[in-house]
Structures are given as C-alpha cells and as structure tokens.
Write an enzyme that holds these catalytic residues in place. Structure first.
Site, PDB file in Angstrom:
ATOM      1  N   LEU A 226      11.690   4.441   9.734  1.00 38.79           N
ATOM      2  CA  LEU A 226      11.295   4.157   8.227  1.00 38.79           C
ATOM      3  C   LEU A 226      12.765   3.464   7.384  1.00 38.79           C
ATOM      4  O   LEU A 226      13.880   3.977   7.753  1.00 38.79           O
ATOM      5  CB  LEU A 226      11.179   5.606   7.575  1.00 38.79           C
ATOM      6  N   HIS A 227      12.458   2.650   6.662  1.00 38.64           N
ATOM      7  CA  HIS A 227      13.567   2.038   5.868  1.00 38.64           C
ATOM      8  C   HIS A 227      13.052   1.616   4.219  1.00 38.64           C
ATOM      9  O   HIS A 227      12.133   1.035   4.391  1.00 38.64           O
ATOM     10  CB  HIS A 227      14.313   1.109   6.690  1.00 38.64           C
ATOM     11  N   LEU A 228      13.713   1.622   3.357  1.00 36.72           N
ATOM     12  CA  LEU A 228      13.586   1.217   2.141  1.00 36.72           C
ATOM     13  C   LEU A 228      14.174  -0.255   1.893  1.00 36.72           C
ATOM     14  O   LEU A 228      15.541  -0.371   1.970  1.00 36.72           O
ATOM     15  CB  LEU A 228      14.277   2.225   1.112  1.00 36.72           C
TER      16      LEU A 228
END
Ligand code: ZN
Length: 168
Positions: free
Chosen positions: A121-123
């Site tokens: 996951l990454h923003l």
C-alpha cells in the site's frame, strides 16, 4: 473527460524495470541505506516517504507503511495518522518549492483500481498545475519531466529538513 490521476501507469514501469521482481520495491527501498539512490525522503517509525521514480509531475511523492501490507483496512490508527501527517508535510514542502495549483492525494487499492504495485500500500501525493496535462504530455513516446529526480530530491530534502527545524 481526461483521466488526470494516473500515476500507476508510470509506477508499473518501475516494477517492470526492476531486476528482481520477487522483492517488493517499497520493502527494498526501506531496507536500503542509500536514501539518495532509492529517493527516500524520510523514514519514520511506521512509514517512510519517497519520490516516484517515474513521476506523473515534478515532486510526485509516495508514503508507504514500513510493514508490508496491501490494504488500507490493515493499517493501525497510528500508522494511518503518521502517513496522513506525512502527506501534509509533503504538501507544505511542495507548495513552497513548486507552487502547484492543487494536489491529487490518494490510494489506489488493488489492481482493478489502478495500483501498479498492489502488494504494498502507498499514498500518492501528486502536485498539479492547471496546465500540466498539456505541459506534461507524452512527446515522441517520452514523458516530459521538467526537472530531474536528483534535483527534486535534493530540493525536497533540504526543505523538509528546514521545515522540521522550524518546528523545533
Ligand atoms: Zn513491501
């Protein structure tokens, strides 16, 4: 209507370029001690920030949890809060350095949603300018990026250090 938020296409190239595809690029970047080579802007206890190797626009950054996980619902509250605080810092620094008109800030969760690296996951924090869709268009098969990554990296690290110093 044109699709403006499409950093996953570029991110996918990152995965395709990497030699060892069995190792997650985020975990590999975090494990590395060469921040400049991995374009890692900072490391905190639960998350870290880095520049996208194939930026959608200048300053396109990402914040990922240290723990390898693929879904927002797997994050604990402290990690979520640290990542959102990090997004705020990136926005402040990018505003100061590049004067964007707006930002896309968000998660692409799952391949169907456009995640290029869906396992970690990454923003995304993507600065936007009113005319960037024209300016940043693909010319002759090569995406035009007005500033090289090392320059962006050095400027951002300097500004982050200054802003953290300013907060005491
Ligand atoms: Zn990972």
């Amino acid at each position: 209507m044109e699709t403006l938020f499409a950093p996953w296409r570029l991110e996918y190239l990152t995965a395709a370029d990497s030699r060892d595809r069995s190792v997650c690029i985020f975990c590999r970047a975090h494990a590395s001690d060469d921040d400049r080579a991995t374009l890692t802007l900072w490391r905190r206890s639960r998350s870290f920030a880095l520049l996208n190797l194939y930026p959608y626009t200048t300053g396109h950054s990402m914040i990922a949890p240290v723990n390898h996980c693929s879904d927002l619902t797997e994050l604990d509250d402290e990690t979520t809060a640290e990542m959102m605080r990090g997004a705020r810092v990136l926005m402040e620094v990018l505003r100061e350095l590049y004067k964007p008109h707006g930002f896309n800030v968000g998660f692409n969760v799952g391949e169907a949603a456009g995640a290029g690296i869906e396992e970690h996951l990454h923003l995304h924090v993507v600065p936007r300018w009113r005319a960037d869709n024209n300016l940043m268009g693909v010319v002759g098969g090569t995406r035009v990026i007005p500033e090289n990554l090392e320059t962006t990296f050095d400027r951002m690290v300097e500004a982050i250090t200054r802003s953290e110093g300013g907060r005491g």
